[in-house]
Design a protein around this motif. Sequence first.
Motif, PDB file in Angstrom:
ATOM      1  N   MET A 102       0.846  -1.191   0.000  1.00 39.86           N
ATOM      2  CA  MET A 102       0.000   0.000   0.000  1.00 39.86           C
ATOM      3  C   MET A 102       0.881   1.240   0.000  1.00 39.86           C
ATOM      4  O   MET A 102       1.841   1.331   0.754  1.00 39.86           O
ATOM      5  CB  MET A 102      -0.913   0.015   1.231  1.00 39.86           C
ATOM      6  CG  MET A 102      -1.747   1.280   1.352  1.00 39.86           C
ATOM      7  SD  MET A 102      -2.787   1.269   2.827  1.00 39.86           S
ATOM      8  CE  MET A 102      -3.909  -0.068   2.422  1.00 39.86           C
ATOM      9  N   SER A 103       0.547   2.183  -0.879  1.00 39.95           N
ATOM     10  CA  SER A 103       1.313   3.427  -0.923  1.00 39.95           C
ATOM     11  C   SER A 103       0.368   4.580  -1.224  1.00 39.95           C
ATOM     12  O   SER A 103       0.066   4.866  -2.382  1.00 39.95           O
ATOM     13  CB  SER A 103       2.403   3.340  -1.994  1.00 39.95           C
ATOM     14  OG  SER A 103       3.149   4.534  -2.028  1.00 39.95           O
ATOM     15  N   VAL A 104      -0.126   5.196  -0.165  1.00 41.89           N
ATOM     16  CA  VAL A 104      -1.005   6.358  -0.279  1.00 41.89           C
ATOM     17  C   VAL A 104      -0.339   7.487   0.485  1.00 41.89           C
ATOM     18  O   VAL A 104       0.080   7.314   1.631  1.00 41.89           O
ATOM     19  CB  VAL A 104      -2.400   6.059   0.303  1.00 41.89           C
ATOM     20  CG1 VAL A 104      -3.311   7.276   0.171  1.00 41.89           C
ATOM     21  CG2 VAL A 104      -3.022   4.861  -0.398  1.00 41.89           C
ATOM     22  N   SER A 105      -0.232   8.659  -0.124  1.00 43.18           N
ATOM     23  CA  SER A 105       0.620   9.710   0.428  1.00 43.18           C
ATOM     24  C   SER A 105      -0.086  10.674   1.368  1.00 43.18           C
ATOM     25  O   SER A 105       0.562  11.423   2.089  1.00 43.18           O
ATOM     26  CB  SER A 105       1.258  10.510  -0.715  1.00 43.18           C
ATOM     27  OG  SER A 105       0.245  11.102  -1.522  1.00 43.18           O
ATOM     28  N   SER A 106      -1.414  10.695   1.376  1.00 43.18           N
ATOM     29  CA  SER A 106      -2.138  11.651   2.215  1.00 43.18           C
ATOM     30  C   SER A 106      -3.538  11.134   2.501  1.00 43.18           C
ATOM     31  O   SER A 106      -4.017  10.191   1.851  1.00 43.18           O
ATOM     32  CB  SER A 106      -2.228  13.013   1.525  1.00 43.18           C
ATOM     33  OG  SER A 106      -3.078  12.944   0.390  1.00 43.18           O
ATOM     34  N   LEU A 107      -4.213  11.766   3.458  1.00 35.76           N
ATOM     35  CA  LEU A 107      -5.593  11.395   3.756  1.00 35.76           C
ATOM     36  C   LEU A 107      -6.506  11.653   2.568  1.00 35.76           C
ATOM     37  O   LEU A 107      -7.424  10.872   2.281  1.00 35.76           O
ATOM     38  CB  LEU A 107      -6.084  12.168   4.976  1.00 35.76           C
ATOM     39  CG  LEU A 107      -5.462  11.773   6.317  1.00 35.76           C
ATOM     40  CD1 LEU A 107      -5.867  12.769   7.407  1.00 35.76           C
ATOM     41  CD2 LEU A 107      -5.875  10.367   6.717  1.00 35.76           C
ATOM     42  N   GLN A 108      -6.258  12.754   1.861  1.00 35.32           N
ATOM     43  CA  GLN A 108      -7.082  13.040   0.689  1.00 35.32           C
ATOM     44  C   GLN A 108      -6.864  11.987  -0.391  1.00 35.32           C
ATOM     45  O   GLN A 108      -7.808  11.554  -1.057  1.00 35.32           O
ATOM     46  CB  GLN A 108      -6.775  14.429   0.135  1.00 35.32           C
ATOM     47  CG  GLN A 108      -7.643  14.825  -1.057  1.00 35.32           C
ATOM     48  CD  GLN A 108      -9.139  14.767  -0.758  1.00 35.32           C
ATOM     49  OE1 GLN A 108      -9.587  15.285   0.255  1.00 35.32           O
ATOM     50  NE2 GLN A 108      -9.901  14.124  -1.623  1.00 35.32           N
ATOM     51  N   ALA A 109      -5.617  11.536  -0.550  1.00 36.12           N
ATOM     52  CA  ALA A 109      -5.339  10.483  -1.531  1.00 36.12           C
ATOM     53  C   ALA A 109      -6.034   9.181  -1.126  1.00 36.12           C
ATOM     54  O   ALA A 109      -6.519   8.434  -1.985  1.00 36.12           O
ATOM     55  CB  ALA A 109      -3.829  10.269  -1.647  1.00 36.12           C
ATOM     56  N   TRP A 110      -6.092   8.910   0.172  1.00 34.19           N
ATOM     57  CA  TRP A 110      -6.811   7.726   0.669  1.00 34.19           C
ATOM     58  C   TRP A 110      -8.284   7.819   0.277  1.00 34.19           C
ATOM     59  O   TRP A 110      -8.874   6.857  -0.230  1.00 34.19           O
ATOM     60  CB  TRP A 110      -6.636   7.643   2.182  1.00 34.19           C
ATOM     61  CG  TRP A 110      -7.321   6.507   2.876  1.00 34.19           C
ATOM     62  CD1 TRP A 110      -8.654   6.404   3.189  1.00 34.19           C
ATOM     63  CD2 TRP A 110      -6.705   5.303   3.384  1.00 34.19           C
ATOM     64  NE1 TRP A 110      -8.906   5.236   3.864  1.00 34.19           N
ATOM     65  CE2 TRP A 110      -7.732   4.538   4.001  1.00 34.19           C
ATOM     66  CE3 TRP A 110      -5.398   4.827   3.408  1.00 34.19           C
ATOM     67  CZ2 TRP A 110      -7.480   3.307   4.611  1.00 34.19           C
ATOM     68  CZ3 TRP A 110      -5.146   3.591   4.018  1.00 34.19           C
ATOM     69  CH2 TRP A 110      -6.180   2.853   4.607  1.00 34.19           C
ATOM     70  N   ARG A 111      -8.885   8.987   0.512  1.00 33.57           N
ATOM     71  CA  ARG A 111     -10.302   9.170   0.174  1.00 33.57           C
ATOM     72  C   ARG A 111     -10.519   9.128  -1.346  1.00 33.57           C
ATOM     73  O   ARG A 111     -11.525   8.589  -1.822  1.00 33.57           O
ATOM     74  CB  ARG A 111     -10.808  10.484   0.749  1.00 33.57           C
ATOM     75  CG  ARG A 111     -10.992  10.477   2.263  1.00 33.57           C
ATOM     76  CD  ARG A 111     -11.634  11.767   2.745  1.00 33.57           C
ATOM     77  NE  ARG A 111     -12.098  11.661   4.118  1.00 33.57           N
ATOM     78  CZ  ARG A 111     -11.408  12.053   5.183  1.00 33.57           C
ATOM     79  NH1 ARG A 111     -10.199  12.592   5.019  1.00 33.57           N
ATOM     80  NH2 ARG A 111     -11.892  11.918   6.409  1.00 33.57           N
ATOM     81  N   THR A 112      -9.602   9.709  -2.093  1.00 31.85           N
ATOM     82  CA  THR A 112      -9.719   9.690  -3.558  1.00 31.85           C
ATOM     83  C   THR A 112      -9.651   8.261  -4.076  1.00 31.85           C
ATOM     84  O   THR A 112     -10.397   7.878  -4.983  1.00 31.85           O
ATOM     85  CB  THR A 112      -8.604  10.541  -4.182  1.00 31.85           C
ATOM     86  OG1 THR A 112      -8.725  11.892  -3.729  1.00 31.85           O
ATOM     87  CG2 THR A 112      -8.694  10.519  -5.704  1.00 31.85           C
ATOM     88  N   HIS A 113      -8.757   7.468  -3.499  1.00 27.76           N
ATOM     89  CA  HIS A 113      -8.659   6.060  -3.895  1.00 27.76           C
ATOM     90  C   HIS A 113      -9.952   5.328  -3.560  1.00 27.76           C
ATOM     91  O   HIS A 113     -10.437   4.510  -4.348  1.00 27.76           O
ATOM     92  CB  HIS A 113      -7.476   5.406  -3.186  1.00 27.76           C
ATOM     93  CG  HIS A 113      -7.236   3.981  -3.584  1.00 27.76           C
ATOM     94  ND1 HIS A 113      -7.108   3.580  -4.895  1.00 27.76           N
ATOM     95  CD2 HIS A 113      -7.125   2.840  -2.830  1.00 27.76           C
ATOM     96  CE1 HIS A 113      -6.923   2.271  -4.946  1.00 27.76           C
ATOM     97  NE2 HIS A 113      -6.938   1.801  -3.704  1.00 27.76           N
ATOM     98  N   ALA A 114     -10.535   5.628  -2.399  1.00 22.47           N
ATOM     99  CA  ALA A 114     -11.804   5.007  -2.023  1.00 22.47           C
ATOM    100  C   ALA A 114     -12.901   5.353  -3.017  1.00 22.47           C
ATOM    101  O   ALA A 114     -13.701   4.498  -3.415  1.00 22.47           O
ATOM    102  CB  ALA A 114     -12.206   5.460  -0.619  1.00 22.47           C
TER     103      ALA A 114
END
Length: 348
Positions: A1-13
């Motif tokens: 897993m490689s997500v750089s920020s909370l916003q990137a986590w939400r965008t991926h979701a």
Amino acid sequence: MSVSSLQAWRTHAEAVQSQGQWCYDALWLPLAPFFETHGYHLWVQCSKWTPTKKGLCPLAPPNSHPRVFDGYSYSSPYLLDSDAKDSLQQMSPVICPARAAQNHDVMIRLVAIGASGEQHRRALERLGAPHLAFLPQNHSVPVLKRLVYDNKYYFAVFPIMQDIVSLPDFHDYLEAADYVEQLVEGLDFFHERLVSHGDISKTNVLINLLATRYYYTDFECATCPDEGDESPASVQDNPLTWSDREGVYGRPCAPEVSEPGFYSPFRADIWQLGDMLQTEFEDSPHFEGYQVLFKEMMKDDPVLRPSSKEALVEVRRLMQELHPIRGFSSEEPKAIVQVEVGNAPGVL
């Protein structure tokens, strides 16, 4: 897993959801072995519910053992659907329920990824310090454990409690006054320790029904200046800006939040709590003194608003005047609104 920020986590979701998949499968299941090494087993998908929000998964405990009492309650008689008492809808991609080895149920929240979410992490650490965590004035949801994955992903483990939105109204004025006092007391506790909440609303208040104790949750929009650094004007723009989230901030907020320039997040907290309470109690007879206070808290000029300490003093004075008054009307004491049935326990 490689997500750089909370916003990137939400965008991926969101990307996963747009493809008709569960964000639970994409974001949380890969971390299951990590959580298990710390004694937490993620809840699993269940078929009892139909999702009300695309991509957010209905979940149930990972075993058939009854939940072991841990001092917290996340269900109530007002959740009439029996299925809702042992399952819940994952309400956000940054949270997931889990079961500890002793069959205690908890909620795990992704708080920060690297520097993204730093203020949230600092707020939880500041309010959850060992000498502060269980003081009666501290109305932040207790952090049971902190977990760090890959030196980058910061998770907090919380007890699961009931949201207040799905509960009926208060039985009498003393019950309502206690609710108001606890919320003002909690905000004063935060402000004394230089933590602003930034996102006060009924959806961010939980209750432990076993003790009728209210808690603030979701400090994602918090600010935590260092001691001695607080100034009347220390932030600008809306709370989403410093919480690393995109989109439009949709909650009612103080006038200065939408104006150019810097402002005090602590004074903005006062306005937001006043607005929430005024909306809730504006039509309640015999609550006129409180309504005056709530309007003072909502003054357009932040300097004219009472501090959290001043509001707390006034709330306690008003509560003494309410002692002879029972019931929310001239009739027999009863709830003044119909029971609203919720479909999920409180989440973080």
